[in-house]
Structures are given as structure tokens and as C-alpha cells.
Design a protein around this motif. Structure first.
Motif, short mmCIF file in Angstrom:
data_model
loop_
_atom_site.label_atom_id
_atom_site.label_comp_id
_atom_site.label_asym_id
_atom_site.label_seq_id
_atom_site.Cartn_x
_atom_site.Cartn_y
_atom_site.Cartn_z
N ILE A 1 -16.37 -32.39 86.86
CA ILE A 1 -16.53 -32.13 85.43
C ILE A 1 -15.29 -31.41 84.90
O ILE A 1 -14.82 -31.69 83.79
CB ILE A 1 -17.80 -31.29 85.18
N GLY A 2 -14.73 -30.50 85.69
CA GLY A 2 -13.51 -29.82 85.27
C GLY A 2 -12.36 -30.78 85.06
O GLY A 2 -11.59 -30.65 84.10
N LEU A 3 -12.23 -31.76 85.96
CA LEU A 3 -11.19 -32.78 85.78
C LEU A 3 -11.44 -33.59 84.52
O LEU A 3 -10.51 -33.90 83.77
CB LEU A 3 -11.14 -33.69 87.01
N ALA A 4 -12.70 -33.94 84.28
CA ALA A 4 -13.03 -34.71 83.08
C ALA A 4 -12.75 -33.91 81.82
O ALA A 4 -12.30 -34.46 80.80
CB ALA A 4 -14.50 -35.13 83.13
N LEU A 5 -12.99 -32.59 81.88
CA LEU A 5 -12.70 -31.75 80.72
C LEU A 5 -11.22 -31.79 80.35
O LEU A 5 -10.86 -31.68 79.17
CB LEU A 5 -13.12 -30.31 81.00
N GLN A 6 -10.36 -31.95 81.34
CA GLN A 6 -8.94 -32.02 81.06
C GLN A 6 -8.49 -33.41 80.62
O GLN A 6 -7.29 -33.66 80.47
CB GLN A 6 -8.13 -31.53 82.24
N ILE A 7 -9.44 -34.31 80.46
CA ILE A 7 -9.16 -35.59 79.81
C ILE A 7 -9.70 -35.57 78.38
O ILE A 7 -9.06 -36.05 77.45
CB ILE A 7 -9.76 -36.76 80.61
N LYS A 8 -10.88 -34.97 78.22
CA LYS A 8 -11.41 -34.73 76.86
C LYS A 8 -12.51 -33.68 76.95
O LYS A 8 -13.40 -33.76 77.80
CB LYS A 8 -11.94 -36.02 76.23
N TYR A 9 -12.45 -32.72 76.03
CA TYR A 9 -13.35 -31.57 76.12
C TYR A 9 -14.79 -31.88 75.73
O TYR A 9 -15.69 -31.07 76.01
CB TYR A 9 -12.82 -30.43 75.25
N LEU B 1 -14.05 -24.68 85.43
CA LEU B 1 -12.96 -24.17 84.60
C LEU B 1 -11.61 -24.20 85.31
O LEU B 1 -10.57 -23.98 84.68
CB LEU B 1 -13.27 -22.74 84.16
N THR B 2 -11.61 -24.46 86.62
CA THR B 2 -10.36 -24.38 87.39
C THR B 2 -9.26 -25.30 86.87
O THR B 2 -8.11 -24.86 86.69
CB THR B 2 -10.63 -24.64 88.88
#
Length: 514
Positions: free
Chosen positions: A174-182, A221-222
Motif C-alpha cells: 500500500i505504501g508503494l501504491a501511495l507513492q503512485i497516487k495518494y 508510510l515508509t
């Protein structure tokens, strides 16, 4: 039995690969298939030359999306094709995860395959035919979903689950996905709550649950913390924070009428699968309560819908892309029998597949295809070392012409639309920046006709005045029945180079002006 299951899995993979090729091949040769991804590719390509997102080229998308485009640009000579092949791989992988999740939920091979096939084909009718952000982040989100689904199934069955490790894996994804779109945050919160509920159901003590919650949040969050630390190291933390977290609050809302129209369009696109799912709820399988609680797939769908509705961006069908995977998974139960597949699934798959190809063809006819893009690029290529400026039109022209960049704000919508018309939205007053660009005398200006209905009238007035005073119309390339790409050149042709250094031509795509 294992051999049979393995052979069925390989057969399903082969079908999904072939289906993905057939549904997406029409976009492979088109360098201007989508305006957003043209810009993402420009950023990724210029990152190879040392450009830093948010500092040298401004946008508010997370850095992970640009890293994907940078990596795709680096793997071969044609970045326009390469990012589509990377997206193709993500689509196939995500469809395989949907297939696996449907099988884990008890669906047969045929039903699971139909659900996965719908995922692939529905992308084509929701602007996911090439490289929009959800095409990439749906993969880590669905991988996180299958992990949480497995944990939940084992806990429900009274079996041992490796909650801590599996929870960390899911939250890192999920953290990786957040860095593609929040916007993934809503699905991430749902997965986290599902993991915490599973921990409670196995009898874990509250202090232990609280500790795991903190660890899982830290995992999620990492990737963002790593990006933040890198910009702190560069001394550009304020630029990162503004673009990623604060600028969105300065963006003005779109007109209510446009949002309503977009929402109704999206609802119409999702309606067929929505009706299939609703029918399965209204006519439950034998032995199943008609008032049963939502299962994992349905809860995931609700989380995705919540994110879609709360963020409130409805102007384009692409905003519905995060909903497709859980919706298709929820529909798997409707395709269990051969009769259901023959009467419902197969005809609907054919319809959606043809509709997707029609959408791609209509888009190419209206926005232009490879031939039109190359014609505009040929007309716009600088002849005297100056920059082009795409006020309205293809962001890909900066790549296709090997032009320098006249501004940090090179995505046309940042300077030409009404909802971005403030310093609070993009970090600069658009009028001030347009005046600066025009004062630098870009060699070529690219515009579009007819004018965009939701345009920034102040910057439009400045551009119109400059075009009338200092520029001549050098080319008008028609795309569609009533749309023209307009190329203006300065009346005084002998110009010095301007704005920003030209990138190394060795980094440029092989598609340039073929």
C-alpha cells in the motif's frame, strides 16, 4: 489434482495475456494516446537527464509514478512504446491477482477467468488503455488485497495466520501504491482495519494489537518517508511538501455541472457490471442468506468507492479505474454456471471489448494518432535553437521535437485552466508565469482550437495578444471533425536559444520525427 490446477492456471494466464494484447495493441504505436501520460513520460524522460520533479518540472503526482516512467524510458530506444509495455505487464499481473482472489473466494475456473477478463476489458472504456496511474498502482493494491484476503480466510477458518509478517507485506505494498497516487489511502485504511480485526478475532491482547497497528502504519508510510528524506537531502523539502500535500487545497473545484456530467458518465460505464453484481445480491446462491454481510471483496469495493467519492474528481472516466478490480471480483459469483456465462458473461465481455476498441478509435480520431502527432512535431520543431511552448496541446511535443523546456510548469493544464488559476494551486501565479514565458520569446507556440471551455481567461488573453502581435500561424493540423492543432512561429525567425538547456539528444526517443 495439482497438475490439473497448474494446467488450468497456465491456460488462464495465456488467455489473459492474449486478451490484453488484443485490447491494448491499438495504442502501442500512438505517442499521444493520453495527455496525462504524455506529461508523465516527459518528466520520466527528463529525469534521466537530471531533472528533479517538483523542482525542475512541477506537478503534484507522487514521485513513484515518475520513477515508473523514468525506468520505462531507460530500458530501450522508444519510451512511447516502453511505458505501454510496462503498463501491459501490470494489467496482466493485476488480472492474474483478480483471478487468484476469485478462486480463493470459492469461484470456479470459468467464473474467475471471466472476472479477470472483465478487469482487462473494462480498462479500455475507462481511459485505462495505456498508462494512467491506476493501471500501475492497481497491481500493488490488488497484491495487498490478496494477502489480507488470505489472512482473513485463515482466521475465519480457525487456522494459523502469520499476521505480523503478512500485515507488513500488505502495508508496504500500500505504501508503494501511495507513492503512485495518494487516493489509495482509503483502500489502505480498509486493509489495515481488516488486519486489526483479524488480530482481535484470534484473541491477541490489545497492547500487541496496538503495537502491530503502529508497525503496519510505519510500513505504509515508509516509501513516502523515503521520498521525503531524499528531498530533504537535496534541500528541496518545501517543494516536495507543497506539491504533494498542500497544492491540492489551492486547486479550485470544477463546475458542479461538469462534475455531475462526469459522474453520470462514469455511472453509465460501470452500470452493466453493477447490474450483474446487484443481481447476485438480490438472488443469492443456494444456502446463502439474502441479508448476508458484505464479504471481503464487497468491503474492498466499498473502500474504493469511498475514495472515489470523497476526492470528488469526476471529469474523466479514468477516475473510476480504482473501482474496477474489486467490482470485477464481486461479479465472479454471477458467472458460476455455464448457463450464466453463456447468457451473461460472454455477450457482455464481447460488448465491453468492442466498446473499448471503439473508445480508443474515437479518441485517436478526435485527439490525433501517430500521423497527426508527427505532423504537428514536424511543424513545431525549433529551427533556431529556441524552445517550443505548448500552451494547449500535446505535452509529448517536447520529446518529439527535442525541445528545451520554457518553464517548470510545462503541463498545459497548469497554466491554461481555470481551476489551477492561483499561486496556492501550483506555486506561482499563472499570469505572472505566462508573462515570463512570453517575455523569453519561445520560438514556437502550440495552441488548440476550439478553445477549452474551462480555460483560464487571463492567461488566454495574454497568449492571444502575443500570438497576434509577435507570431504567425505556421501550420494547422486537423484532428477529428472540428479540432485543430495550431503551430505558431515568431515573425522574427532569427532567435537566440532560450529558457532552459536542451537535453542530450542521446536520451531522446527513437520515434522523433520519423
Amino acid at each position: 489434482m495439482a497438475t490439473v490446477l497448474k494446467s488450468r492456471g497456465l491456460m488462464a494466464l495465456g488467455i489473459l495475456v492474449v486478451l490484453s494484447v488484443l485490447s491494448r495493441a491499438a495504442t502501442f504505436n500512438n505517442p499521444v494516446i493520453g495527455f496525462d501520460e504524455q506529461f508523465y513520460l516527459l518528466v520520466g524522460n527528463r529525469m534521466l537527464d537530471g531533472a528533479v520533479p517538483y523542482v525542475d518540472i512541477w506537478d503534484r503526482k507522487p514521485i513513484g509514478l515518475f520513477l515508473i516512467y523514468m525506468a520505462s524510458s531507460a530500458i530501450g530506444p522508444d519510451p512511447f512504446l516502453q511505458y505501454k509495455l510496462v503498463a501491459f505487464g501490470c494489467v496482466v499481473a493485476t488480472a492474474c491477482v483478480v483471478y487468484a482472489m476469485a478462486r480463493k473466494a470459492g469461484a470456479g475456473t470459468g467464473a474467475a477467468l471471466c472476472a479477470a477478463a472483465f478487469y482487462i476489458l473494462m480498462l479500455g472504456v475507462c481511459e485505462g488503455e495505456a498508462g494512467q496511474a491506476p493501471v500501475f498502482y492497481n497491481l500493488p493494491v490488488s497484491l495487498a488485497a490478496v494477502i489480507v484476503q488470505s489472512v482473513w480466510a485463515r482466521v475465519t477458518a480457525g487456522q494459523r495466520a502469520h499476521l505480523a509478517a503478512q500485515g507488513c507485506a500488505a502495508m508496504l505494498l500500500i505504501g508503494l501504491a501511495l507513492q503512485i497516487k495518494y487516493t489509495v489511502v482509503f483502500e489502505g485504511v480498509f486493509f489495515g482495519l481488516a488486519l486489526l480485526t483479524a488480530a482481535h478475532r484470534v484473541g491477541m491482547a490489545l497492547p500487541r494489537i496496538a503495537f502491530l497497528a503502529a508497525v503496519w502504519i510505519l510500513c505504509a508510510l515508509t516509501p513516502t518517508a523515503m521520498a521525503l528524506a531524499w528531498y530533504w537531502h537535496l534541500g528541496e523539502l518545501p517543494a516536495f511538501l507543497f506539491a504533494n500535500f498542500f497544492s491540492i487545497y489551492g486547486r479550485l473545484p470544477d463546475p458542479a455541472s461538469a462534475r455531475l456530467e462526469g459522474l453520470l458518465t462514469i455511472a453509465g460505464i460501470l452500470l452493466p457490471l453493477g447490474l450483474v453484481y446487484a443481481a447476485s445480491r438480490l438472488r443469492p446462491a443456494s444456502g446463502e442468506s439474502p441479508r448476508r454481510r458484505p464479504d471481503f471483496a464487497e468491503s474492498w469495493l466499498l473502500a474504493a468507492l469511498a475514495g472515489f467519492l470523497v476526492f470528488g474528481s469526476f471529469l474523466a472516466p479514468g477516475y473510476a479505474l480504482p473501482i474496477i478490480a474489486p467490482l470485477c471480483l464481486c461479479c465472479a459469483r454471477s458467472f458460476e454456471s455455464e448457463r450464466q456465462r453463456r447468457l451473461v458473461a460472454y455477450p457482455l465481455l464481447i460488448f465491453v471489448g468492442l466498446a473499448g476498441q471503439a473508445v480508443i478509435a474515437i479518441s485517436a480520431a478526435g485527439k490525433g494518432d501517430r500521423d497527426e502527432a508527427m505532423a504537428v512535431a514536424a511543424a513545431a520543431t525549433p529551427q533556431h535553437g529556441g524552445c517550443i511552448w505548448v500552451y494547449d496541446g500535446y505535452p509529448a511535443l517536447y520529446l518529439l521535437t527535442q525541445s528545451c523546456l520554457p518553464s517548470r510548469w510545462v503541463f498545459p493544464g497548469h497554466l491554461n485552466t481555470a481551476n489551477e488559476a492561483s499561486k496556492a494551486a501550483i506555486g506561482v501565479d499563472p499570469v505572472t508565469e505566462v508573462r515570463r514565458i512570453l517575455a523569453a520569446k519561445p520560438e514556437v507556440i502550440i495552441d488548440d482550437a476550439p478553445l477549452y471551455a474551462l480555460a483560464n481567461p487571463s492567461t488566454r488573453a495574454l497568449v492571444n495578444a502575443a500570438l497576434q502581435r509577435d507570431y504567425r500561424l505556421a501550420a494547422s493540423i486537423r484532428t477529428g471533425k472540428a479540432r485543430f492543432r495550431l503551430v505558431y512561429r515568431r515573425k522574427d525567425e532569427a532567435l537566440p536559444g532560450c529558457c532552459r538547456p536542451r537535453p542530450d539528444p542521446g536520451r531522446m526517443p527513437s520515434t522523433t520525427l520519423k
